[in-house]
Design an enzyme around this catalytic site. Sequence first.
Site, PDB file in Angstrom:
ATOM      1  N   ARG A  12       0.869  -1.412   0.105  1.00 12.42           N
ATOM      2  CA  ARG A  12      -0.070  -0.165   0.131  1.00 12.42           C
ATOM      3  C   ARG A  12       0.547   1.103   0.163  1.00 12.42           C
ATOM      4  O   ARG A  12       0.737   1.998  -1.200  1.00 12.42           O
ATOM      5  CB  ARG A  12      -0.737   0.182   0.699  1.00 12.42           C
ATOM      6  CG  ARG A  12      -2.684   1.670   0.492  1.00 12.42           C
ATOM      7  CD  ARG A  12      -1.726   2.158   1.721  1.00 12.42           C
ATOM      8  NE  ARG A  12      -1.777   2.315   2.565  1.00 12.42           N
ATOM      9  CZ  ARG A  12      -0.397   3.561   3.761  1.00 12.42           C
ATOM     10  NH1 ARG A  12      -0.579   4.543   2.485  1.00 12.42           N
ATOM     11  NH2 ARG A  12      -0.773   3.376   4.355  1.00 12.42           N
ATOM     12  N   ASP A  13       1.182   1.344   1.347  1.00 10.51           N
ATOM     13  CA  ASP A  13       2.441   2.563   1.904  1.00 10.51           C
ATOM     14  C   ASP A  13       3.895   3.014   0.350  1.00 10.51           C
ATOM     15  O   ASP A  13       3.714   3.668  -0.456  1.00 10.51           O
ATOM     16  CB  ASP A  13       2.837   2.791   2.604  1.00 10.51           C
ATOM     17  CG  ASP A  13       3.070   4.538   3.460  1.00 10.51           C
ATOM     18  OD1 ASP A  13       3.135   5.212   1.940  1.00 10.51           O
ATOM     19  OD2 ASP A  13       3.392   4.100   4.672  1.00 10.51           O
ATOM     20  N   HIS A 203       4.854   4.516  12.899  1.00 11.73           N
ATOM     21  CA  HIS A 203       5.521   4.186  11.470  1.00 11.73           C
ATOM     22  C   HIS A 203       5.771   4.787  10.982  1.00 11.73           C
ATOM     23  O   HIS A 203       5.244   6.103  11.064  1.00 11.73           O
ATOM     24  CB  HIS A 203       3.631   4.502  10.754  1.00 11.73           C
ATOM     25  CG  HIS A 203       3.393   4.372   8.790  1.00 11.73           C
ATOM     26  ND1 HIS A 203       2.955   3.506   8.117  1.00 11.73           N
ATOM     27  CD2 HIS A 203       4.225   5.756   8.628  1.00 11.73           C
ATOM     28  CE1 HIS A 203       2.832   3.517   7.078  1.00 11.73           C
ATOM     29  NE2 HIS A 203       3.044   5.012   6.898  1.00 11.73           N
ATOM     30  N   HIS A 205       8.961   6.534   8.605  1.00 14.44           N
ATOM     31  CA  HIS A 205       8.976   6.910   7.146  1.00 14.44           C
ATOM     32  C   HIS A 205      10.837   7.121   7.700  1.00 14.44           C
ATOM     33  O   HIS A 205      11.678   7.524   8.400  1.00 14.44           O
ATOM     34  CB  HIS A 205       8.956   8.191   6.295  1.00 14.44           C
ATOM     35  CG  HIS A 205       7.929   7.191   5.682  1.00 14.44           C
ATOM     36  ND1 HIS A 205       7.261   7.443   4.201  1.00 14.44           N
ATOM     37  CD2 HIS A 205       6.394   6.820   6.169  1.00 14.44           C
ATOM     38  CE1 HIS A 205       6.340   6.913   4.176  1.00 14.44           C
ATOM     39  NE2 HIS A 205       5.180   6.673   5.536  1.00 14.44           N
ATOM     40  N   CYS A 236       4.280   8.515   0.194  1.00 13.22           N
ATOM     41  CA  CYS A 236       2.598   9.442   0.103  1.00 13.22           C
ATOM     42  C   CYS A 236       2.359  10.789  -0.930  1.00 13.22           C
ATOM     43  O   CYS A 236       3.166  11.748  -0.640  1.00 13.22           O
ATOM     44  CB  CYS A 236       2.548  10.105   1.244  1.00 13.22           C
ATOM     45  SG  CYS A 236       0.095  11.096   2.105  1.00 13.22           S
ATOM     46  N   ASN A 245       9.204   4.055   4.211  1.00 10.73           N
ATOM     47  CA  ASN A 245       9.601   3.684   4.351  1.00 10.73           C
ATOM     48  C   ASN A 245      10.509   2.942   5.081  1.00 10.73           C
ATOM     49  O   ASN A 245      10.967   2.332   4.208  1.00 10.73           O
ATOM     50  CB  ASN A 245       8.109   2.660   5.092  1.00 10.73           C
ATOM     51  CG  ASN A 245       6.780   3.204   4.834  1.00 10.73           C
ATOM     52  OD1 ASN A 245       6.019   2.932   3.312  1.00 10.73           O
ATOM     53  ND2 ASN A 245       6.171   3.584   5.881  1.00 10.73           N
TER      54      ASN A 245
HETATM   55  N1  COA Z   1     -12.940   4.919  -2.864  1.00  8.78           N
HETATM   56  C1  COA Z   1     -13.337   5.382  -3.610  1.00  8.78           C
HETATM   57  N2  COA Z   1     -14.355   5.745  -3.956  1.00  8.78           N
HETATM   58  C2  COA Z   1     -14.698   7.409  -3.469  1.00  8.78           C
HETATM   59  C3  COA Z   1     -14.287   6.780  -2.368  1.00  8.78           C
HETATM   60  C4  COA Z   1     -13.132   5.540  -1.548  1.00  8.78           C
HETATM   61  N3  COA Z   1     -12.817   5.510  -0.487  1.00  8.78           N
HETATM   62  N4  COA Z   1     -14.725   8.121  -1.071  1.00  8.78           N
HETATM   63  C5  COA Z   1     -15.264   8.655  -2.177  1.00  8.78           C
HETATM   64  N5  COA Z   1     -15.178   8.146  -3.428  1.00  8.78           N
HETATM   65  C6  COA Z   1     -16.004   8.207  -4.743  1.00  8.78           C
HETATM   66  C7  COA Z   1     -17.171   9.104  -4.570  1.00  8.78           C
HETATM   67  O1  COA Z   1     -18.085   7.917  -4.508  1.00  8.78           O
HETATM   68  C8  COA Z   1     -17.017   9.961  -6.118  1.00  8.78           C
HETATM   69  O2  COA Z   1     -17.737   8.871  -6.963  1.00  8.78           O
HETATM   70  P1  COA Z   1     -18.714   9.274  -8.813  1.00  8.78           P
HETATM   71  O3  COA Z   1     -17.850  10.858  -8.544  1.00  8.78           O
HETATM   72  O4  COA Z   1     -18.546   8.621  -9.526  1.00  8.78           O
HETATM   73  O5  COA Z   1     -19.642   9.877  -7.727  1.00  8.78           O
HETATM   74  C9  COA Z   1     -15.557  10.503  -5.985  1.00  8.78           C
HETATM   75  O6  COA Z   1     -14.662   9.443  -4.905  1.00  8.78           O
HETATM   76  C10 COA Z   1     -15.808  11.759  -5.259  1.00  8.78           C
HETATM   77  O7  COA Z   1     -16.701  11.955  -3.844  1.00  8.78           O
HETATM   78  P2  COA Z   1     -15.654  13.067  -2.928  1.00  8.78           P
HETATM   79  O8  COA Z   1     -16.532  12.478  -1.910  1.00  8.78           O
HETATM   80  O9  COA Z   1     -16.338  13.908  -3.302  1.00  8.78           O
HETATM   81  O10 COA Z   1     -14.853  12.345  -3.228  1.00  8.78           O
HETATM   82  P3  COA Z   1     -13.340  13.438  -3.211  1.00  8.78           P
HETATM   83  O11 COA Z   1     -13.060  13.790  -4.328  1.00  8.78           O
HETATM   84  O12 COA Z   1     -13.232  14.725  -1.952  1.00  8.78           O
HETATM   85  O13 COA Z   1     -12.012  12.759  -2.666  1.00  8.78           O
HETATM   86  C11 COA Z   1     -10.911  11.053  -0.796  1.00  8.78           C
HETATM   87  C12 COA Z   1     -12.214  11.903  -1.564  1.00  8.78           C
HETATM   88  C13 COA Z   1     -10.837  10.634   0.127  1.00  8.78           C
HETATM   89  C14 COA Z   1     -12.041   8.997  -1.905  1.00  8.78           C
HETATM   90  C15 COA Z   1      -9.802  10.738  -2.232  1.00  8.78           C
HETATM   91  O14 COA Z   1      -9.567  12.369  -1.978  1.00  8.78           O
HETATM   92  C16 COA Z   1      -8.777   9.772  -1.748  1.00  8.78           C
HETATM   93  O15 COA Z   1      -9.083   8.647  -2.285  1.00  8.78           O
HETATM   94  N6  COA Z   1      -8.179   9.813  -1.620  1.00  8.78           N
HETATM   95  C17 COA Z   1      -6.451   9.080  -1.120  1.00  8.78           C
HETATM   96  C18 COA Z   1      -5.579   9.158   0.658  1.00  8.78           C
HETATM   97  C19 COA Z   1      -4.798   8.447   0.069  1.00  8.78           C
HETATM   98  O16 COA Z   1      -4.903   7.558  -0.202  1.00  8.78           O
HETATM   99  N7  COA Z   1      -4.049   9.056   0.966  1.00  8.78           N
HETATM  100  C20 COA Z   1      -2.603   8.004   0.954  1.00  8.78           C
HETATM  101  C21 COA Z   1      -2.636   7.718   2.017  1.00  8.78           C
HETATM  102  S1  COA Z   1      -2.860   7.723   3.785  1.00  8.78           S
HETATM  103 ZN    ZN Z   2       3.703   6.117   5.644  1.00  6.81          ZN
END
Ligand code: COA
Ligand code: ZN
Length: 303
Positions: A12-13, A203, A205, A236, A245
């Site tokens: 994942r990370d 955790h 890095h 990240c 990490n």
């Molecule tokens: N997994 C998959 N899709 C997701 C979701 C999730 N956890 N949460 C929301 N969505 C989808 C919604 O269903 C929506 O889909 P649509 O466009 O088909 O309707 C779309 O994403 C937008 O939804 P919204 O609530 O407005 O989300 P956003 O655009 O504000 O994005 C996150 C928010 C959290 C989903 C996004 O920023 C994200 O996935 N970030 C990843 C963070 C990460 O992995 N960081 C590193 C590790 S710490």
């Molecule tokens: Zn990390």
Amino acid sequence: MDQVFLCDVGPRDGLQNQATLLSVQQRLQLVDGLLQAGVPLVEAGAMVSPKAVPAMAGSDELLLALADVKSRLQVLIPNARGYQLARDAGAENVVAVICASNTMNQKNVRMDTLDSLTQISQIQQQALADKVRLQACIAVAWECPFEGRTPIAAVMSLAAQLYECGIRHINIADTIGAANPKAVKDLMQPLVRGFYDVTFTCHFHDTRAMGLANAFAAYEAGVKHFDASVGGLGGCPFAPGATGNVASEDLVMMFEQMGVSTGIDLEQLMVVGQLAGDFTEQPTGGRAHKWRMLQLEKGRTLC
Ligand code: COA
Ligand code: ZN
């Protein structure tokens, strides 16, 4: 014999920030290799938006393919939708991320820390009903790339709020690798002493080459659970400056040589580190791998 528990977050990370996108099949091979090497828990993927993190697309497929070993897998979620997706894919161990700084929380999961806390509280209730184990991860616990040093009081307060939500496993993450051993001791000692019935994972890095020293400082403060990444992969995409990490191989070698059991076969782990390097087209990170390869060439056993 004393024991520590390692969660390999490489799939994942480690992969979320790579230029090369791996297929679900390649990711499966890495997870399988880690489990075979004796890694007790593997963070296999994340239920996040594939637009935000393309490398994590297909994490549901991965979990479904590994249904027979799901008790040894963990998945990261950013919000309530992520929880539903994880549960539907059969996840038994889920980590909800929340940042100690509001700016980082916004950049990472596009909501305020307070909203993340509300969602985690609701997810915890659902997880109890679903018999899913929920861990909360406090990211940027020592330093935020946007707001600077994180006050100890801010992490203590967030931990207390998570405790109020019913959370009993908290991951303290040095997302950008800015901690040092003294800062680790200063934070982990009051956390471990203050929340005696909470399991803490650390955790780290290795951005500033202090990953191992920080892990040792956390161990001295009473922490027994550690995240690490095979081959030192990681970073990240939302935290500028975050590199890999601490390498799982380094952590295993350090603890085993201290007489602390990890239950992991270092040589088998090194084979997975090599595979991860080949897949991502990156040199294998950490220090133990290179040293041990030389020892093996000379026919020496590890002692
Ligand atoms: N997994 C998959 N899709 C997701 C979701 C999730 N956890 N949460 C929301 N969505 C989808 C919604 O269903 C929506 O889909 P649509 O466009 O088909 O309707 C779309 O994403 C937008 O939804 P919204 O609530 O407005 O989300 P956003 O655009 O504000 O994005 C996150 C928010 C959290 C989903 C996004 O920023 C994200 O996935 N970030 C990843 C963070 C990460 O992995 N960081 C590193 C590790 S710490
Ligand atoms: Zn990390």
